[in-house]
Design an enzyme around this catalytic site. Sequence first.
Site, PDB file in Angstrom:
ATOM      1  N   TYR B  92     -16.681  45.265 -23.239  1.00 39.94           N
ATOM      2  CA  TYR B  92     -15.630  44.259 -23.326  1.00 39.94           C
ATOM      3  C   TYR B  92     -15.812  43.503 -24.633  1.00 39.94           C
ATOM      4  O   TYR B  92     -16.934  43.282 -25.079  1.00 39.94           O
ATOM      5  CB  TYR B  92     -15.761  43.310 -22.127  1.00 39.94           C
ATOM      6  CG  TYR B  92     -14.444  42.799 -21.604  1.00 39.94           C
ATOM      7  CD1 TYR B  92     -13.481  43.672 -21.112  1.00 39.94           C
ATOM      8  CD2 TYR B  92     -14.166  41.439 -21.577  1.00 39.94           C
ATOM      9  CE1 TYR B  92     -12.279  43.199 -20.617  1.00 39.94           C
ATOM     10  CE2 TYR B  92     -12.964  40.960 -21.082  1.00 39.94           C
ATOM     11  CZ  TYR B  92     -12.019  41.845 -20.600  1.00 39.94           C
ATOM     12  OH  TYR B  92     -10.835  41.370 -20.108  1.00 39.94           O
ATOM     13  N   SER B 192      -1.011  49.416  -9.257  1.00 36.86           N
ATOM     14  CA  SER B 192      -2.103  48.482  -9.551  1.00 36.86           C
ATOM     15  C   SER B 192      -1.738  47.115  -8.979  1.00 36.86           C
ATOM     16  O   SER B 192      -0.576  46.856  -8.666  1.00 36.86           O
ATOM     17  CB  SER B 192      -2.293  48.369 -11.065  1.00 36.86           C
ATOM     18  OG  SER B 192      -1.196  47.671 -11.642  1.00 36.86           O
ATOM     19  N   VAL B 194      -1.729  44.210 -10.496  1.00 39.64           N
ATOM     20  CA  VAL B 194      -0.786  43.546 -11.411  1.00 39.64           C
ATOM     21  C   VAL B 194       0.604  44.143 -11.214  1.00 39.64           C
ATOM     22  O   VAL B 194       1.603  43.419 -11.141  1.00 39.64           O
ATOM     23  CB  VAL B 194      -1.237  43.684 -12.883  1.00 39.64           C
ATOM     24  CG1 VAL B 194      -0.163  43.160 -13.828  1.00 39.64           C
ATOM     25  CG2 VAL B 194      -2.534  42.928 -13.119  1.00 39.64           C
ATOM     26  N   GLY B 285      -5.270  50.381 -20.150  1.00 37.51           N
ATOM     27  CA  GLY B 285      -5.197  51.743 -20.668  1.00 37.51           C
ATOM     28  C   GLY B 285      -5.917  52.717 -19.752  1.00 37.51           C
ATOM     29  O   GLY B 285      -6.848  53.403 -20.173  1.00 37.51           O
ATOM     30  N   MET B 286      -5.466  52.759 -18.493  1.00 39.28           N
ATOM     31  CA  MET B 286      -6.191  53.517 -17.472  1.00 39.28           C
ATOM     32  C   MET B 286      -6.405  54.983 -17.819  1.00 39.28           C
ATOM     33  O   MET B 286      -7.407  55.568 -17.430  1.00 39.28           O
ATOM     34  CB  MET B 286      -5.462  53.399 -16.134  1.00 39.28           C
ATOM     35  CG  MET B 286      -5.636  52.019 -15.512  1.00 39.28           C
ATOM     36  SD  MET B 286      -5.164  51.971 -13.768  1.00 39.28           S
ATOM     37  CE  MET B 286      -3.382  51.993 -13.866  1.00 39.28           C
ATOM     38  N   TRP B 309      -3.553  39.723 -23.051  1.00 34.84           N
ATOM     39  CA  TRP B 309      -4.930  39.620 -22.571  1.00 34.84           C
ATOM     40  C   TRP B 309      -5.100  38.211 -22.024  1.00 34.84           C
ATOM     41  O   TRP B 309      -5.036  37.241 -22.767  1.00 34.84           O
ATOM     42  CB  TRP B 309      -5.902  39.871 -23.726  1.00 34.84           C
ATOM     43  CG  TRP B 309      -7.331  39.908 -23.320  1.00 34.84           C
ATOM     44  CD1 TRP B 309      -7.844  40.210 -22.086  1.00 34.84           C
ATOM     45  CD2 TRP B 309      -8.467  39.645 -24.147  1.00 34.84           C
ATOM     46  NE1 TRP B 309      -9.215  40.159 -22.114  1.00 34.84           N
ATOM     47  CE2 TRP B 309      -9.622  39.814 -23.361  1.00 34.84           C
ATOM     48  CE3 TRP B 309      -8.618  39.292 -25.494  1.00 34.84           C
ATOM     49  CZ2 TRP B 309     -10.909  39.636 -23.862  1.00 34.84           C
ATOM     50  CZ3 TRP B 309      -9.899  39.112 -25.991  1.00 34.84           C
ATOM     51  CH2 TRP B 309     -11.030  39.291 -25.182  1.00 34.84           C
ATOM     52  N   LEU B 310      -5.308  38.136 -20.726  1.00 35.45           N
ATOM     53  CA  LEU B 310      -5.387  36.821 -20.077  1.00 35.45           C
ATOM     54  C   LEU B 310      -6.464  35.942 -20.701  1.00 35.45           C
ATOM     55  O   LEU B 310      -6.263  34.744 -20.913  1.00 35.45           O
ATOM     56  CB  LEU B 310      -5.656  36.994 -18.576  1.00 35.45           C
ATOM     57  CG  LEU B 310      -5.548  35.696 -17.775  1.00 35.45           C
ATOM     58  CD1 LEU B 310      -4.098  35.260 -17.625  1.00 35.45           C
ATOM     59  CD2 LEU B 310      -6.212  35.827 -16.425  1.00 35.45           C
TER      60      LEU B 310
END
Lengths: 371, 371
Positions: B92, B192, B194, B285-286, B309-310
Amino acid sequence: MASLVRSSALRALKPLLNDALNPRAQTLRVRAFSTTLSPPSKAVVYEQHGPPDSVTRVINLPPVEVKENDVCVKMLAAPINPSDINRIEGVYPVRPQVPAVGGYEGVGEVHSVGSAVKGLSPGDLVIPSPPSFGTWQNYIVKDQSVWYKINKDSPLEYAATVTVNPLTALRMLEDFTTLKSGDVVVQNGATSIVGQCIIQLAKNRGIHSVNIIRDRAGSDEVKEKLKKLGADEVFTESELQVKDAKSLLAGIPEPALGFNCVGGNAASLVLKFLGRGGTMVTYGGMSKKPITVSTSSFIFKDLSLRGFWLQSWMSTEKAAECRVLIDHLLDLAREGKLKYEMELVPFDGFHAALDKALGKQGSQPKQVINF
Amino acid sequence: MASLVRSSALRALKPLLNDALNPRAQTLRVRAFSTTLSPPSKAVVYEQHGPPDSVTRVINLPPVEVKENDVCVKMLAAPINPSDINRIEGVYPVRPQVPAVGGYEGVGEVHSVGSAVKGLSPGDLVIPSPPSFGTWQNYIVKDQSVWYKINKDSPLEYAATVTVNPLTALRMLEDFTTLKSGDVVVQNGATSIVGQCIIQLAKNRGIHSVNIIRDRAGSDEVKEKLKKLGADEVFTESELQVKDAKSLLAGIPEPALGFNCVGGNAASLVLKFLGRGGTMVTYGGMSKKPITVSTSSFIFKDLSLRGFWLQSWMSTEKAAECRVLIDHLLDLAREGKLKYEMELVPFDGFHAALDKALGKQGSQPKQVINF
């Protein structure tokens, strides 16, 4: 045959085009006595979409009526732009209906005006603004609203080409990110005319430019030439195939804005240089390869990818400022602060110029027809 | 050993973690008389980045001092999110310094408060808001500003998971395009959490959703389930490998906004559905495949590609409204208007839950640790 609907002037041309293309149809057309007519005109016409070198021909068009709000312009110069070629090929999203006269921008001199025309007189230097179809001909008759009077001292070849390339460069520098003096832009295809304009317009505002060119023989000379225009950095694509390309930008900030007219690897290199939150604007795809972007570029680097198309911009309310910008760009050209290579060719040599514009002789300066 | 600098609470944890990890170092620590201490705590800790199932272990941490502005919270529930896994793996962009306690969001009950704490009392239901590191433990001591008191009637598992997934869905619906009732969004990865939140939050605002799922056994049941949540259209990827996929959207407008959490072909399908001027927001980006876009999508279709991006949003001034949005989302969850599948697992079963979250048993509901 499909009717021409792009503009009233092209609509007016239709019977004439049909007559010219079908001599047997040239029968009796009765005109009102005392109607003002344009002189007869030679024009580059295509009757169907296809390869420009085989579908275009130069024909003679009979005179056209100059109505009360019309202006008849004697064309002086008009370029062969890549988008003109795409329009003839029929691969452009806006597909002129055939038969059509080629060309989209250019410059001319007012030849005669209709009785209700104000503000334009014979001898004025004018451009169609916004640009419109059919500039590859000796005489054009269109409504007075089409024509914009420019400074008589404007260099002809720049007046002929000021809208499509330089205005694209100017809008792209203004419309996506607020840049201030000291900021940096990065671009590929830096030797294109838009690329050269970006370098000069950026320089003029104190904005640095990082430029990417394709690998080629004589790249050192190309670098030198772009640096003379004001480029801060110029790299060939292969010079950037290193782990940390960004370290090559010693001492200048990360670019906030990028321009892509190539696609493929050259687009990836622009993305690589952009700083966090940066924007890449695509305005061309010379390599014919798509743009590939990693997921993390969007999520963690917060990049934005956008596009610019002048013809679309022209259809927005923002286009109202188009003419003011044209004056600004022509001022810069007159002062020598905006320059790019062009080759003026006589109208008789149109097909030779078209071959050059089609790339048959490798890289060539922009071809501008001198009527 | 590297120091913990992510938050004052983690900094405070460092000597304790070091002690816990090196029993020989557990010697004399003299504490001031009358200091308030947290109860001892079990925590999921990793000392180095790597595969989460091998680098994490559950250890006992000694009590921590509760200073005058601190609040000691007894954690009740915390999820194992994909981003938690990435943080442990060290892939990350924000890499917690090790040793660290896992977890990023969750819900707890106030256990004790420091002498200067106002507005929070033992028994209050609280979440760390914005979320912060280290929620996988029984007791957390952090400054009072970290904690946000929520409605006591909030369903625990939703309170534990409300920030990372539902808030992402809410922000993405609001921050890129102004949507009005009747407008359409398109997304891939629709199953998902989300994705499910987007369907429900859109529906709640009268916005239609077009949903793309991967080909799988039982896709008809998945479609049925998503339609029950409010999805207007659900297609598998293979159903969209047709020439004119847009013709499948009979009667609803072209989507103005798209969401991509997959990449590769699934991202191209979102782009295909978007109308002129549309925006695609990438938030995952699964497929681990990049996004490929044609030049003409940018120039002639005027598409914009952005990212969300939270954690980055949380660092902007916009995050000030975060807590209001949390209340709104928890209201929806309480009213049954926002739901998604979760599996509550006891803390003792952490490693079994982690294996499920790592996908070792195929697709599983979100794993939520119940302390």
